[in-house]
Design a protein around this motif. Structure first.
Motif, mmCIF file in Angstrom:
data_model
loop_
_atom_site.group_PDB
_atom_site.id
_atom_site.type_symbol
_atom_site.label_atom_id
_atom_site.label_comp_id
_atom_site.label_asym_id
_atom_site.label_seq_id
_atom_site.Cartn_x
_atom_site.Cartn_y
_atom_site.Cartn_z
ATOM 1 N N TRP A 46 0.823 -1.408 -0.291
ATOM 2 C CA TRP A 46 0.118 -0.026 0.030
ATOM 3 C C TRP A 46 0.743 1.419 0.000
ATOM 4 N N LEU A 47 1.943 0.995 1.133
ATOM 5 C CA LEU A 47 2.380 2.615 1.353
ATOM 6 C C LEU A 47 3.085 3.213 -0.439
ATOM 7 N N ALA A 48 3.962 2.012 0.694
ATOM 8 C CA ALA A 48 5.684 2.648 -0.239
ATOM 9 C C ALA A 48 4.972 2.470 -1.768
ATOM 10 N N ASN A 49 4.118 1.299 -2.610
ATOM 11 C CA ASN A 49 3.817 1.525 -3.507
ATOM 12 C C ASN A 49 2.771 2.706 -4.227
ATOM 13 N N PHE A 50 2.214 3.623 -3.707
ATOM 14 C CA PHE A 50 1.970 4.723 -3.654
ATOM 15 C C PHE A 50 2.789 6.275 -2.912
ATOM 16 N N LYS A 51 3.731 5.864 -2.669
ATOM 17 C CA LYS A 51 4.724 6.403 -2.268
ATOM 18 C C LYS A 51 5.673 7.189 -3.313
ATOM 19 N N LEU A 52 5.840 5.341 -3.755
ATOM 20 C CA LEU A 52 6.947 5.458 -5.068
ATOM 21 C C LEU A 52 6.029 5.564 -6.470
ATOM 22 N N ILE A 53 4.867 5.889 -6.569
ATOM 23 C CA ILE A 53 5.122 6.321 -8.106
ATOM 24 C C ILE A 53 4.609 7.821 -7.898
ATOM 25 N N LEU A 54 4.144 8.150 -6.547
ATOM 26 C CA LEU A 54 4.495 9.639 -6.501
ATOM 27 C C LEU A 54 5.469 10.494 -6.637
ATOM 28 N N PHE A 55 6.642 9.265 -6.368
ATOM 29 C CA PHE A 55 8.020 9.942 -6.413
ATOM 30 C C PHE A 55 8.676 9.875 -7.834
ATOM 31 N N SER A 56 7.822 8.757 -8.898
ATOM 32 C CA SER A 56 8.012 9.006 -9.635
ATOM 33 C C SER A 56 7.686 10.785 -10.932
ATOM 34 N N PHE A 57 6.777 11.489 -10.391
ATOM 35 C CA PHE A 57 7.036 12.302 -10.931
ATOM 36 C C PHE A 57 7.120 13.570 -10.212
ATOM 37 N N ASP A 58 8.442 13.125 -9.067
ATOM 38 C CA ASP A 58 8.243 14.877 -8.393
ATOM 39 C C ASP A 58 7.668 14.853 -7.428
ATOM 40 N N ASN A 59 6.836 13.988 -6.589
ATOM 41 C CA ASN A 59 5.448 14.615 -5.788
ATOM 42 C C ASN A 59 5.775 13.244 -4.496
#
Length: 335
Positions: free
Chosen positions: A68-81
């Motif tokens: 849950w958390l890591a996946n969402f964080k990494l997806i947001l991180f892909s776009f510098d967010n």
């Protein structure tokens, strides 16, 4: 237990290696879809990792932290967010902020520091609660529903509190709390947005609510866009919970948990809209009544839609059984 611990260590070593790979991507690939393509294999890996365990606690901690958390964080991180941007100054911080439900304390004026004895009281209540399960055949369904709700909340608090202390010591910075006394919530908006599992709404707000609202505002009124944003956020939360319940039960999703969150999404959006009307502003409800109504609504709807899949699979009994097994394991190996 020993075999599960070995698997747990292997899973988390592989997760740390994968997260380290993502960290170094930030220095070599610009944010955007191209970076996301390189991160997606890690996200897929994190979806399957909870399937390695049979222990409910290892399944739950891995699914919550990575799937849950890591996946969402990494997806947001892909776009510098998201919470991983700006990128932490070193790889150890990046790993911690990706893996664990933690966030830097942004406003020192709003820090929440509970006395140490509060944790001891929660442990004592949890211990009594586990013993009460021996007499559940003599309890009404409503009493059991309250016990199950307390179990979920207290286990979260008891497991996350020591983790937060260790991470504060390791990282040398103050962290925001994961919970803010949800039993004191005066509304559904207060419960889900400012008191319950705070890391989750913070991420879903950036990953789901904001994008949906921005897209829908182009074609409809602002209030309608907000409603759809809230509904989409709760719907995504429901789908993720269905996945986590599947890890626990290994049974096909029934849709009950998703319906629970959609119901709360609709009610929360309606509540927010109602607060803007002049009629509701004139109606002053006492704090105690609003708290009872809010927590009561969460517990009752939880008994209707959230807990049934767990009860049918015998998960509550397995959770309490695992706690006793863990205590015995610690006694045998540490004392």
């Amino acid at each position: 237990m020993e075999e599960e611990l070995k698997i747990f260590m292997k899973v988390w070593v592989s997760a740390i290696i994968s997260i380290s790979y993502c960290y170094y991507l930030s220095t070599r690939i610009k944010p955007g879809v191209f970076r996301l393509l390189f991160i997606l294999p890690v996200c897929v890996q994190f979806i399957f990792l909870p399937m390695c365990f049979s222990s409910l606690h290892f399944i739950g901690s891995t699914a919550f932290s990575l799937t849950w958390l890591a996946n969402f964080k990494l997806i947001l991180f892909s776009f510098d967010n998201g919470p991983l941007y700006p990128v932490p100054p070193n790889i150890s911080q990046f790993i911690c902020f990706t893996c664990f439900p933690i966030k830097l304390q942004q406003n020192a004026k709003h820090q929440i520091h509970l006395p140490k004895w509060v944790f001891a009281i929660r442990v004592a209540i949890f211990s009594v609660l586990l013993k009460l399960y021996d007499y559940k055949q003599h309890m009404s369904s409503n009493v059991l529903l309250v016990l199950y709700s307390l179990h979920i909340y207290l286990e979260f608090e008891i497991l996350l509190a020591p983790l937060k202390v260790l991470l504060i010591m390791a990282l040398g910075c103050d962290l925001e709390p994961q919970f803010n006394e949800p039993y004191l919530a005066t509304s559904l908006q207060d419960f889900w947005g400012r008191r319950w599992n705070l890391m989750v709404p913070a991420i879903l707000r950036q990953a789901v609510y904001v994008p949906v609202r921005r897209i829908t505002e182009r074609k409809m009124k602002s209030e309608q866009a907000k409603f759809l944003g809230v509904l989409a956020t709760f719907h995504v939360s429901g789908v993720v919970h269905e996945l986590i319940f599947f890890y626990f039960t290994r049974e096909p999703p029934t849709g009950e948990v998703t319906l629970f969150f959609i119901l709360h999404g609709v009610c929360t959006a309606a509540e927010v809209a109602a607060k803007r009307t002049s009629l509701l502003n004139r109606w002053n409800m006492s704090m105690m009544v609003s708290r009872l109504l809010t927590v009561g609504f969460v517990v009752v709807t939880g008994g209707w839609l959230f807990f049934p899949p767990l009860l049918r699979s015998g998960m509550i009994e397995r959770l309490s059984h695992e706690v006793f097994l863990s205590i015995d394991f610690i006694k045998q190996n540490c004392f």
